[in-house]
Design a protein around this motif. Structure first.
Motif, PDB file in Angstrom:
ATOM      1  N   ALA A 181       7.776  -4.746  -5.614  1.00  0.00           N
ATOM      2  CA  ALA A 181       6.771  -3.719  -5.906  1.00  0.00           C
ATOM      3  C   ALA A 181       7.395  -2.454  -6.478  1.00  0.00           C
ATOM      4  CB  ALA A 181       5.987  -3.380  -4.637  1.00  0.00           C
ATOM      5  N   THR A 182       8.688  -2.264  -6.299  1.00  0.00           N
ATOM      6  CA  THR A 182       9.384  -1.132  -6.900  1.00  0.00           C
ATOM      7  C   THR A 182       9.927  -1.475  -8.278  1.00  0.00           C
ATOM      8  OG1 THR A 182      10.033  -0.345  -4.699  1.00  0.00           O
ATOM      9  CG2 THR A 182      11.263   0.536  -6.580  1.00  0.00           C
ATOM     10  N   LEU A 233      11.666  -9.926   6.662  1.00  0.00           N
ATOM     11  CA  LEU A 233      12.407 -10.168   5.424  1.00  0.00           C
ATOM     12  C   LEU A 233      11.467 -10.215   4.220  1.00  0.00           C
ATOM     13  CD1 LEU A 233      14.997 -12.829   6.656  1.00  0.00           C
ATOM     14  CD2 LEU A 233      15.429 -10.432   6.081  1.00  0.00           C
ATOM     15  N   LEU A 234      10.278 -10.771   4.406  1.00  0.00           N
ATOM     16  CA  LEU A 234       9.306 -10.786   3.310  1.00  0.00           C
ATOM     17  C   LEU A 234       8.852  -9.373   2.963  1.00  0.00           C
ATOM     18  CD1 LEU A 234       7.108 -13.899   4.192  1.00  0.00           C
ATOM     19  CD2 LEU A 234       8.765 -13.680   2.329  1.00  0.00           C
ATOM     20  N   MET A 235       8.815  -8.491   3.943  1.00  0.00           N
ATOM     21  CA  MET A 235       8.493  -7.091   3.658  1.00  0.00           C
ATOM     22  C   MET A 235       9.579  -6.462   2.784  1.00  0.00           C
ATOM     23  SD  MET A 235       7.033  -5.877   7.386  1.00  0.00           S
ATOM     24  CE  MET A 235       6.614  -4.210   6.866  1.00  0.00           C
ATOM     25  N   VAL A 236      10.838  -6.814   3.039  1.00  0.00           N
ATOM     26  CA  VAL A 236      11.940  -6.311   2.217  1.00  0.00           C
ATOM     27  C   VAL A 236      11.822  -6.844   0.792  1.00  0.00           C
ATOM     28  CG1 VAL A 236      14.451  -6.358   1.894  1.00  0.00           C
ATOM     29  CG2 VAL A 236      13.489  -6.053   4.183  1.00  0.00           C
ATOM     30  N   VAL A 237      11.544  -8.134   0.667  1.00  0.00           N
ATOM     31  CA  VAL A 237      11.388  -8.739  -0.660  1.00  0.00           C
ATOM     32  C   VAL A 237      10.232  -8.070  -1.408  1.00  0.00           C
ATOM     33  CG1 VAL A 237      10.841 -10.863  -1.901  1.00  0.00           C
ATOM     34  CG2 VAL A 237      12.362 -10.935   0.084  1.00  0.00           C
ATOM     35  N   THR A 238       9.114  -7.886  -0.720  1.00  0.00           N
ATOM     36  CA  THR A 238       7.939  -7.268  -1.346  1.00  0.00           C
ATOM     37  C   THR A 238       8.238  -5.846  -1.798  1.00  0.00           C
ATOM     38  OG1 THR A 238       6.469  -8.619   0.022  1.00  0.00           O
ATOM     39  CG2 THR A 238       5.528  -6.649  -0.991  1.00  0.00           C
ATOM     40  N   LEU A 247      18.532  -1.535  -8.173  1.00  0.00           N
ATOM     41  CA  LEU A 247      18.521  -1.407  -6.722  1.00  0.00           C
ATOM     42  C   LEU A 247      17.353  -2.180  -6.106  1.00  0.00           C
ATOM     43  CD1 LEU A 247      19.429   2.382  -6.302  1.00  0.00           C
ATOM     44  CD2 LEU A 247      20.846   0.408  -5.678  1.00  0.00           C
ATOM     45  N   ALA A 248      16.196  -2.116  -6.762  1.00  0.00           N
ATOM     46  CA  ALA A 248      15.026  -2.825  -6.248  1.00  0.00           C
ATOM     47  C   ALA A 248      15.242  -4.332  -6.278  1.00  0.00           C
ATOM     48  CB  ALA A 248      13.791  -2.448  -7.063  1.00  0.00           C
ATOM     49  N   LEU A 249      15.792  -4.843  -7.381  1.00  0.00           N
ATOM     50  CA  LEU A 249      16.012  -6.285  -7.486  1.00  0.00           C
ATOM     51  C   LEU A 249      17.129  -6.746  -6.560  1.00  0.00           C
ATOM     52  CD1 LEU A 249      15.565  -6.875 -11.327  1.00  0.00           C
ATOM     53  CD2 LEU A 249      13.964  -7.390  -9.474  1.00  0.00           C
ATOM     54  N   PHE A 250      18.163  -5.933  -6.383  1.00  0.00           N
ATOM     55  CA  PHE A 250      19.203  -6.279  -5.408  1.00  0.00           C
ATOM     56  C   PHE A 250      18.631  -6.315  -3.988  1.00  0.00           C
ATOM     57  CE2 PHE A 250      22.757  -4.847  -8.391  1.00  0.00           C
ATOM     58  CZ  PHE A 250      23.264  -6.141  -8.548  1.00  0.00           C
ATOM     59  N   LEU A 272       0.813  -1.205   0.000  1.00  0.00           N
ATOM     60  CA  LEU A 272       0.000   0.000   0.000  1.00  0.00           C
ATOM     61  C   LEU A 272       0.853   1.263   0.000  1.00  0.00           C
ATOM     62  CD1 LEU A 272      -2.813  -1.030   2.516  1.00  0.00           C
ATOM     63  CD2 LEU A 272      -2.934  -0.960   0.018  1.00  0.00           C
ATOM     64  N   ALA A 273       2.062   1.186   0.551  1.00  0.00           N
ATOM     65  CA  ALA A 273       2.915   2.369   0.643  1.00  0.00           C
ATOM     66  C   ALA A 273       3.652   2.678  -0.655  1.00  0.00           C
ATOM     67  CB  ALA A 273       3.932   2.182   1.772  1.00  0.00           C
ATOM     68  N   ILE A 274       4.041   1.645  -1.407  1.00  0.00           N
ATOM     69  CA  ILE A 274       4.885   1.841  -2.588  1.00  0.00           C
ATOM     70  C   ILE A 274       4.271   2.798  -3.608  1.00  0.00           C
ATOM     71  CG2 ILE A 274       5.830   0.690  -4.625  1.00  0.00           C
ATOM     72  CD1 ILE A 274       7.556   0.370  -2.175  1.00  0.00           C
ATOM     73  N   PRO A 275       2.968   2.696  -3.955  1.00  0.00           N
ATOM     74  CA  PRO A 275       2.428   3.636  -4.954  1.00  0.00           C
ATOM     75  C   PRO A 275       2.568   5.104  -4.542  1.00  0.00           C
ATOM     76  CG  PRO A 275       0.947   1.778  -4.675  1.00  0.00           C
ATOM     77  CD  PRO A 275       1.978   1.666  -3.598  1.00  0.00           C
ATOM     78  N   PHE A 276       2.503   5.377  -3.239  1.00  0.00           N
ATOM     79  CA  PHE A 276       2.624   6.764  -2.793  1.00  0.00           C
ATOM     80  C   PHE A 276       4.075   7.246  -2.830  1.00  0.00           C
ATOM     81  CE2 PHE A 276      -1.224   5.079  -0.815  1.00  0.00           C
ATOM     82  CZ  PHE A 276      -2.149   6.030  -1.206  1.00  0.00           C
TER      83      PHE A 276
END
Length: 413
Positions: free
Chosen positions: A342-343, A333-338, A308-311, A288-292
């Motif tokens: 999402a980026t 860690l799943l939040m980091v992966v997501t 950077l996002a994929l790394f 929900l945060a990424i689009p903003f």
């Protein structure tokens, strides 16, 4: 993060440009002429109905993951073998993008969207009636194909019928629906299978799609006169785009994005990881945060932002494999992966679309088809590797994500 319309003509692929990317689909001269007589679509109802339908559409991909164990018990089949039920939908979904986007040029946007969503109500109900893997796989592929009519044509509709200063907001709202389905679809399926059985997820989905078809017919403006454009023009453009020097490395990196994401969650299901409800829910705030944050992220040049996002996703996934974390650390860690996934996906859309120039629409449609081809292969990667444990799967996925990041960096040249 889904495709714009196929163009009405197929000019040769232009040289790579360095224009600033944008997430709003471009309009065309015929569309502008049509708007002179039809006006713009009402913003509120258009954004709301498209976002809810987007949520429903991709929920049918992710929602299958929590159902694998229950379906396997019902059909007396090992759960790993039923990962094809996820893949079949994804392949059908990708095929629908390529088929219906160009067809909507001739048949009309609203007509294709409403018919596709209505057909999905039927195909989703039929999945609930499947009694064995064979018919189940065929019906899941059909289900993916029918709902594949929605994303590319809806993006084209936004580019043509929504006021220019509201397009980015509308696209962001719709994209949030697609992204949120990764979490909400799994949570809904997990809740329904625990109380009413796995078939209830598809029966509820069928009813929701039927209501969505009615809402879409009400919310979307009537189609204007047909342009008579040939879908073959868009397909010829796609064949040329794959070989374009500024695009081919990005296209090679594309399947890794959703493929790794779906593989991670499939691996968690197949290995019987505890706390799945919490693990699935943990990604929702990030999605929900990424689009903003997108306007700020867009200041970073496209290839660098993608890399950077994929790394970031690769690092989070590698730590899952190296640390064997408990539920709390695994959720973080799943939040980091997501966040990385999402980026990366919108970054790829921006970069591919800006480099494609006049053939942006088929370029982005091709990207989205490859994105969901990757999502379709993800469950098969998980099924092949989870026999060696979640750590083995995580380390392989981290390597794939790192490779995708290197391809994005190499595309700068």
């Amino acid at each position: 993060m889904l495709p714009a319309m196929a163009p009405r003509t197929a000019p040769p692929v232009p040289s790579v440009t360095t224009t600033t990317p944008t997430t709003a689909p471009a309009t065309t001269a015929p569309a502008t002429a049509a708007l002179a007589t039809t006006g713009f679509a009402p913003f509120g109802r258009t954004a709301a109905v498209l976002a809810v339908t987007a949520l429903l559409a991709t929920s049918q991909l992710y929602g299958m993951i929590p159902l694998l164990g229950s379906v396997a018990t019902d059909w007396h089949t090992p759960p790993a073998g039923l990962t094809w039920l996820v893949s079949a939908f994804g392949f059908g979904y990708a095929a629908g993008f390529l088929l219906f986007g160009p067809l909507s040029d001739r048949l009309g946007r609203r007509r294709v969207i409403v018919a596709g969503v209505a057909a999905t109500a039927v195909s989703t109900a039929l999945v609930a009636l499947a009694g064995s893997p064979g018919p189940g796989l065929a019906l899941r592929a059909l289900q993916g194909l029918t709902i594949g009519a929605f994303p590319p044509v809806a993006m084209a509709y936004i580019g043509e019928r929504v006021e220019p200063h509201r397009r980015l907001v509308t696209v962001t709202t719709m994209t949030t629906g697609f992204l949120a389905s990764a979490v909400l679809g799994q949570l809904a399926a997990q809740g329904l299978v625990a109380t009413l059985g796995w078939r209830s997820f598809f029966l509820a989905g069928a009813g929701a799609f039927a209501l969505a078809a009615v809402a879409l017919r009400w919310a979307l403006l009537p189609d204007g006169p047909s342009t008579g454009a040939s879908p073959l023009a868009a397909y010829r453009a796609m064949a040329t785009l794959v070989r374009a020097p500024g695009l081919r490395l990005l296209y090679l990196a594309t399947p890794v994005v959703l493929g790794s994401f779906v593989a991670v969650y499939t691996g968690l299901q197949l290995t019987g990881t505890t706390g799945l409800l919490e693990l699935r829910a943990s990604a929702l705030p990030v999605i929900l945060a990424i689009p903003f944050l997108t306007p700020r992220l867009a200041r970073v040049p496209g290839p660098r932002r993608i890399a950077l996002a994929l790394f970031t996703a690769a690092a989070g996934t590698a730590l899952v494999g190296l640390l064997h974390p408990g539920t709390l650390l695994l959720a973080l860690l799943l939040m980091v992966v997501t966040a990385g996934i999402a980026t990366a996906a919108p970054g790829l859309i921006d970069t591919i679309g800006s480099r494609a120039g006049a053939v942006r629409a088929p370029a982005v449609s091709l990207f989205t088809a490859l994105l969901f081809v990757g999502a379709s292969l993800g469950p098969q990667v998980a099924a092949a590797l989870t026999g060696h444990g979640l750590a083995a799967l995580a380390l392989v996925l981290a390597a794939l994500l790192g490779g995708g990041a290197l391809l994005a960096l190499a595309s700068r040249r």
